[in-house]
Design an enzyme around this catalytic site. Structure first.
Site, PDB file in Angstrom:
ATOM      1  N   CYS A   1      -6.406  -6.585 -11.572  1.00 21.87           N
ATOM      2  CA  CYS A   1      -5.575  -7.802 -11.554  1.00 21.87           C
ATOM      3  C   CYS A   1      -6.078  -8.819 -12.579  1.00 21.87           C
ATOM      4  O   CYS A   1      -5.288  -9.498 -13.232  1.00 21.87           O
ATOM      5  CB  CYS A   1      -5.560  -8.409 -10.154  1.00 21.87           C
ATOM      6  SG  CYS A   1      -4.618  -7.406  -8.994  1.00 21.87           S
TER       7      CYS A   1
ATOM      8  N   GLU B   1       0.825  -1.216   0.000  1.00 18.92           N
ATOM      9  CA  GLU B   1       0.000   0.000   0.000  1.00 18.92           C
ATOM     10  C   GLU B   1       0.855   1.260   0.000  1.00 18.92           C
ATOM     11  O   GLU B   1       2.080   1.212   0.168  1.00 18.92           O
ATOM     12  CB  GLU B   1      -0.936  -0.032   1.212  1.00 18.92           C
ATOM     13  CG  GLU B   1      -1.926  -1.186   1.099  1.00 18.92           C
ATOM     14  CD  GLU B   1      -3.030  -1.162   2.135  1.00 18.92           C
ATOM     15  OE1 GLU B   1      -2.921  -0.418   3.136  1.00 18.92           O
ATOM     16  OE2 GLU B   1      -4.017  -1.899   1.929  1.00 18.92           O
TER      17      GLU B   1
ATOM     18  N   CYS C   1      -1.629  -4.513  -5.804  1.00 13.90           N
ATOM     19  CA  CYS C   1      -2.243  -5.728  -5.264  1.00 13.90           C
ATOM     20  C   CYS C   1      -1.238  -6.888  -5.251  1.00 13.90           C
ATOM     21  O   CYS C   1      -0.279  -6.903  -6.030  1.00 13.90           O
ATOM     22  CB  CYS C   1      -3.428  -6.150  -6.110  1.00 13.90           C
ATOM     23  SG  CYS C   1      -4.832  -5.047  -6.028  1.00 13.90           S
TER      24      CYS C   1
ATOM     25  N   CYS D   1      -9.196  -8.327  -7.885  1.00 15.61           N
ATOM     26  CA  CYS D   1      -9.899  -7.131  -8.360  1.00 15.61           C
ATOM     27  C   CYS D   1      -9.868  -7.086  -9.905  1.00 15.61           C
ATOM     28  O   CYS D   1      -9.150  -7.854 -10.555  1.00 15.61           O
ATOM     29  CB  CYS D   1      -9.256  -5.860  -7.784  1.00 15.61           C
ATOM     30  SG  CYS D   1      -7.719  -5.396  -8.586  1.00 15.61           S
TER      31      CYS D   1
ATOM     32  N   GLU E   1      -1.603  -9.925  -6.356  1.00 10.30           N
ATOM     33  CA  GLU E   1      -1.556 -10.682  -7.612  1.00 10.30           C
ATOM     34  C   GLU E   1      -0.654  -9.993  -8.628  1.00 10.30           C
ATOM     35  O   GLU E   1       0.147 -10.620  -9.317  1.00 10.30           O
ATOM     36  CB  GLU E   1      -2.959 -10.795  -8.227  1.00 10.30           C
ATOM     37  CG  GLU E   1      -3.979 -11.503  -7.361  1.00 10.30           C
ATOM     38  CD  GLU E   1      -4.712 -10.566  -6.401  1.00 10.30           C
ATOM     39  OE1 GLU E   1      -4.083  -9.638  -5.849  1.00 10.30           O
ATOM     40  OE2 GLU E   1      -5.909 -10.775  -6.191  1.00 10.30           O
TER      41      GLU E   1
HETATM   42  N1  THU Z   1      -5.950  -6.130  -2.820  1.00 10.93           N
HETATM   43  C1  THU Z   1      -5.160  -7.100  -3.334  1.00 10.93           C
HETATM   44  O1  THU Z   1      -4.007  -7.282  -2.933  1.00 10.93           O
HETATM   45  N2  THU Z   1      -5.659  -7.848  -4.351  1.00 10.93           N
HETATM   46  C2  THU Z   1      -6.879  -7.677  -4.912  1.00 10.93           C
HETATM   47  O2  THU Z   1      -7.185  -8.286  -5.917  1.00 10.93           O
HETATM   48  C3  THU Z   1      -7.847  -6.771  -4.288  1.00 10.93           C
HETATM   49  C4  THU Z   1      -7.303  -5.844  -3.270  1.00 10.93           C
HETATM   50  C5  THU Z   1      -5.411  -5.285  -1.748  1.00 10.93           C
HETATM   51  C6  THU Z   1      -5.221  -3.839  -2.127  1.00 10.93           C
HETATM   52  C7  THU Z   1      -5.303  -3.150  -0.802  1.00 10.93           C
HETATM   53  O3  THU Z   1      -4.022  -3.126  -0.232  1.00 10.93           O
HETATM   54  C8  THU Z   1      -6.209  -4.031   0.032  1.00 10.93           C
HETATM   55  O4  THU Z   1      -6.293  -5.273  -0.653  1.00 10.93           O
HETATM   56  C9  THU Z   1      -7.603  -3.482   0.243  1.00 10.93           C
HETATM   57  O5  THU Z   1      -8.201  -3.126  -0.947  1.00 10.93           O
END
Ligand code: THU
Length: 167
Positions: free
Chosen positions: A109, A60, A69, A106, A71
């Protein structure tokens, strides 16, 4: 890692063990998650067709939109080391230290997966009790993909030829 998808047939039981191991690597990757803002910790383990595995976690950022993310971290690590063919990814995530329900990838990704993966690319989501398995075409059925641009290019080229040669 001794997985090699190209060289041998894999029976059902071995397949299950493979995914359990892939999930275990995703869980391990999750421990490195940098998530001071959402507190959602996510881990991913990406299995290449040559048997190698690349892991990733979410990273983040105070500007939020610069967040990456788990992935995509795994994909970008693999692609930046020359990998282009992928078989499966395992993903786990949840708030704090807990895994409750599944943590589906998401849209961004999924789009990155689409760039490099076939329809049958497997996406394994860890829940508290089971591993849910989907294919990429199930999670992104109608997609914008490399072929879409190639088709557009061909159309453009043919139109150009017909104008130049008065066809
Ligand atoms: N996040 C992921 O790592 N992968 C996803 O496919 C969806 C969201 C993370 C991003 C962020 O750091 C946290 O989850 C909350 O959205």
């Amino acid at each position: 890692c001794d997985w090699n998808l190209d060289k041998r047939e894999i029976d059902g039981e071995e397949m299950m063990n493979r995914y359990e191991e892939l999930v275990a690597l995703a869980l391990e990757a999750r421990e490195s998650a940098y998530a001071p803002y959402s507190h959602f910790k996510v881990g991913a383990a990406l299995l290449c067709k040559d048997g190698s595995v690349y892991t990733g976690c979410n990273v983040e950022n105070a500007s939020f939109s610069a967040t990456n993310c788990a992935e995509r971290t795994a994909f970008f690590k693999a692609v930046s080391e020359g990998k282009r063919e992928f078989a499966a990814i395992a993903i786990c995530g949840g708030k704090g230290g807990n895994i409750e329900g599944s943590f589906p990838p998401c849209g961004v990704c999924r789009q990155v997966m689409r760039e490099f993966c076939e329809d049958d690319f497997e996406i394994h989501l860890l829940t508290k009790e089971v591993i849910e398995t989907y294919t990429l075409s199930q999670l992104l059925p109608v997609s914008f993909q490399p072929d879409t641009i190639k088709k557009e290019d061909t159309l453009f080229f043919l139109t150009l030829c017909s104008i130049i040669f008065h066809l």
